[in-house]
Write a protein that holds these residues in place. Structure first.
Motif, PDB file in Angstrom:
ATOM      1  N   LEU A  60       3.306   6.120   4.812  1.00 19.33           N
ATOM      2  CA  LEU A  60       3.661   6.069   6.233  1.00 19.33           C
ATOM      3  C   LEU A  60       4.489   4.827   6.554  1.00 19.33           C
ATOM      4  N   ILE A  61       4.146   3.709   5.923  1.00 25.50           N
ATOM      5  CA  ILE A  61       4.929   2.482   6.132  1.00 25.50           C
ATOM      6  C   ILE A  61       6.353   2.667   5.619  1.00 25.50           C
ATOM      7  N   VAL A  62       6.471   3.315   4.453  1.00 25.47           N
ATOM      8  CA  VAL A  62       7.806   3.582   3.897  1.00 25.47           C
ATOM      9  C   VAL A  62       8.618   4.449   4.857  1.00 25.47           C
ATOM     10  N   LEU A  63       7.961   5.501   5.411  1.00 27.96           N
ATOM     11  CA  LEU A  63       8.648   6.359   6.370  1.00 27.96           C
ATOM     12  C   LEU A  63       9.118   5.570   7.596  1.00 27.96           C
ATOM     13  N   ALA A  64       8.283   4.650   8.082  1.00 23.18           N
ATOM     14  CA  ALA A  64       8.642   3.843   9.251  1.00 23.18           C
ATOM     15  C   ALA A  64       9.824   2.926   8.936  1.00 23.18           C
ATOM     16  N   VAL A  65       9.786   2.297   7.755  1.00 21.44           N
ATOM     17  CA  VAL A  65      10.881   1.408   7.353  1.00 21.44           C
ATOM     18  C   VAL A  65      12.187   2.193   7.224  1.00 21.44           C
ATOM     19  N   VAL A  66      12.075   3.380   6.626  1.00 18.81           N
ATOM     20  CA  VAL A  66      13.263   4.230   6.465  1.00 18.81           C
ATOM     21  C   VAL A  66      13.829   4.614   7.838  1.00 18.81           C
ATOM     22  N   ALA A  67      12.936   4.935   8.790  1.00 16.67           N
ATOM     23  CA  ALA A  67      13.385   5.315  10.128  1.00 16.67           C
ATOM     24  C   ALA A  67      14.141   4.160  10.805  1.00 16.67           C
ATOM     25  N   ILE A  68      13.600   2.943  10.666  1.00 17.14           N
ATOM     26  CA  ILE A  68      14.257   1.767  11.263  1.00 17.14           C
ATOM     27  C   ILE A  68      15.610   1.511  10.588  1.00 17.14           C
ATOM     28  N   ALA A  69      15.632   1.642   9.271  1.00 14.36           N
ATOM     29  CA  ALA A  69      16.884   1.430   8.536  1.00 14.36           C
ATOM     30  C   ALA A  69      17.930   2.476   8.919  1.00 14.36           C
TER      31      ALA A  69
END
Length: 585
Positions: A60-69
């Motif tokens: 989930l953290i990876v998904l959030a980081v990807v969304a911000i990027a």
């Protein structure tokens, strides 16, 4: 793709910014690969019952980081690509407007105002979409489609990928076929829009004439007919345009069917996991935009190509009045020697002027009279360098006017036409249009010379009074006097009045002419008029007939001659007396 070649001059100029935009698209496409794969991993973990809390948090953290990027990368390409597209529109708009200002009278006789406005609005917007949406659609379809395809092959299964994309070449065939038809249809659509624009502009400009003659219903019917024709032409464009999305959807749907059937087979035989199939379906969904983008790309390019050709056709038009790069820079002064053997308007074999020869010493006044269409205004238009294609010469201060810089010649001439054009601004700004830095005292002095001062004082807002579009709030005489004040403000070496006193009464005319004689003793004046009282005190009067000088001399000499001037003067004098008697009665 030829439109990209045509715009290559701009892409080369702004390549750095476009590279930033393309890099943003690449980064966005690479980041987009990650979420479907994570979703597949989660599905497999849930299916196998091995999903741990810490693993879920990490994913989930990876998904959030990807969304911000992705947010940042999208901002990067949007500002770069859309920003440059808006800049291209600005460049072309300025170039086109500058071109309009440099063109000669023949250009504006060939192209109507509504048509020129259509080029400056619709066509430039279509070109701007090529530099924005076209680049996006081209690059994104390649980048997103390519990265997604690689992810499908490398992360899922190459066999499923190949079978799933089998229908995609149909899209290229459809786009190529439809693109050529859309190009022709859109060209016709733009031409129809130009005609409608012309009609609307002409009707609004001539609304007083239309109402005065009671032709509102007829004009409305004509406008409705033009609208109907434009709609019918645009319907064909819309029909062709609307075929892209359904056909693209059919191709994508066929790919989904193949994926579900063959993908299900691979899952049941244990060759791929169910999570991999979910990821593959997500990747296939990501392919929808690139496929739509291909269809939209051909549409955008064909529209832009047609519009670019129309704009370039305008920009290729060359003015026949060319500014001499080595011309004289000094302001012309002194005697005017007019010696024109022949002149014909462009595209007309008939001679408008023949053997027109006269001299105007500095400080003197020459009058031009004659029946309507005799050539009086044509004589003046040549002095203003609206046309240069005449045999002979016109010298101002001993130098042919064609050998002056335009910026030196034109400011030395104050021109007041019969059909005065006023800007939708205040009286003050209209008077000082040619000298924006003029003081209020100078503006008032010019108004006094044109016998407009007292009327302006009587207006509620004085010099701040808005004249309305083309001076609609002023009377015909007020508009002419305002235009005279505007010309006098620049204190020109040569003042040209082209029937500029036709809308004022005889008393006002006398006052204005007396002011001119006293104020312009050292300056030259040419007056063209139908009312002979406007020129009777001129140093020389020329009677023009069929483009030739039929009579010449002072008022007394022409009256003694007993020709056209004598007869017309006697007739006008009689008319004045009759009107005076009726008013007294």
């Amino acid at each position: 793709m030829s439109i990209f070649v045509k715009l290559s001059w701009y892409f080369k100029q702004e390549w750095k910014t476009y590279m930033v935009g393309v890099c943003g698209l690449i980064l966005t496409a690479l980041l987009a690969i990650i979420p479907p794969r994570i979703i597949g991993v989660l599905v497999d973990a849930i299916h196998s019952g091995k999903l741990a809390a810490n693993n879920l948090v990490i994913l989930l953290i990876v998904l959030a980081v990807v969304a911000i990027a992705q947010y940042g990368s999208r901002y990067m390409w949007r500002t770069a690509i859309w920003g440059e597209a808006a800049k291209l529109e600005k460049v072309l708009r300025n170039r086109l407007f500058w071109h309009y200002t440099q063109m000669d009278q023949a250009f504006f006789q060939k192209y109507r105002t509504g048509d020129l406005m259509a080029h400056a609005t619709n066509d430039l917007s279509a070109i701007q979409r090529v530099a924005g949406g076209g680049i996006l659609q081209f690059a994104d379809s390649m980048i997103t489609g390519g990265t997604t395809l690689i992810a499908m092959v490398s992360l899922i299964d190459w066999r499923l990928t190949i079978i799933a994309i089998v229908p995609f070449p149909l899209l290229a065939v459809m786009a190529r076929y439809m693109g050529s038809k859309i190009h022709i249809a859109f060209r016709d659509s733009q031409a129809a829009f130009s005609r409608l624009n012309n009609k609307a502009e002409e009707s609004i400009t001539g609304i007083k004439v239309i109402k005065g003659l009671g032709q509102q219903k007829e004009d409305m019917a004509d406008f409705d007919n033009q609208v109907a024709q434009t709609i019918n032409i645009n319907r064909r464009v819309n029909r062709l345009d609307s075929l892209f999305d359904p056909m693209t959807t059919m191709i994508i749907s066929l790919s989904y069917v193949i994926t579900i059937v063959y993908g299900g087979y691979l899952v049941t035989t244990g060759q791929i996991t169910i999570g991999s199939l979910v990821s593959f379906v997500s990747y296939l969904a990501m392919m929808i935009w690139p496929m739509f983008a291909v269809g939209m790309l051909f549409n955008t390019l064909e529209r832009g190509n047609a519009s670019y050709d129309r704009v370039m056709d305008l920009l290729k038009q060359q003015s026949k009045v060319i500014d001499d790069p080595d011309g004289a820079n000094q302001s012309p002064k002194g005697e005017i020697k007019y010696d024109v053997q022949q002149f014909a308007y462009p595209g007309d074999d008939r001679l408008a002027l023949q053997q027109i020869n006269f001299e105007v010493p500095a400080g003197k006044t020459v009058g031009l009279v004659g029946k309507v269409g005799s050539g009086k205004s044509t004589i003046l238009r040549l002095i203003l360098r609206q046309f240069d294609n005449y045999k002979g010469s016109i010298k101002f201060g001993g130098i042919d006017i064609r050998h002056y810089k335009m910026d030196a010649l034109i400011p030395a001439i104050g021109y007041v036409p019969q059909d005065t054009f006023l800007f939708s601004d205040s009286i003050r700004e209209n008077i000082r249009f040619a000298r924006p830095q003029a003081s209020q005292k100078q503006v008032e002095l010019a108004a006094q010379k044109s016998d407009l001062f007292d009327q302006i004082k009587g207006m509620p807002d004085g010099y701040d009074t808005a004249v309305g579009e083309e001076g609609i709030s002023l009377s015909g005489g007020q508009r002419q006097r305002l235009a005279i004040a505007r010309a006098l403000l620049i204190n020109p070496e040569l003042l040209i009045l082209d029937d500029a006193l036709s809308a004022v009464d005889a008393e006002t005319e006398t006052q204005i002419l007396d002011n001119l004689r006293s104020e312009r003793k050292e300056k030259t004046t040419i007056i063209s008029a139908h009312r002979l009282s406007s020129v009777m005190n001129a140093d020389e009067i020329l009677v023009i007939n069929d483009g030739r000088i039929a009579e010449r001399g002072t008022h007394d000499e022409l009256m003694t001659l007993g020709g056209w001037y004598h007869d017309m003067f006697e007739r006008q004098e009689l008319e004045t007396k009759v009107k005076g008697g009726q008013n007294n009665g």
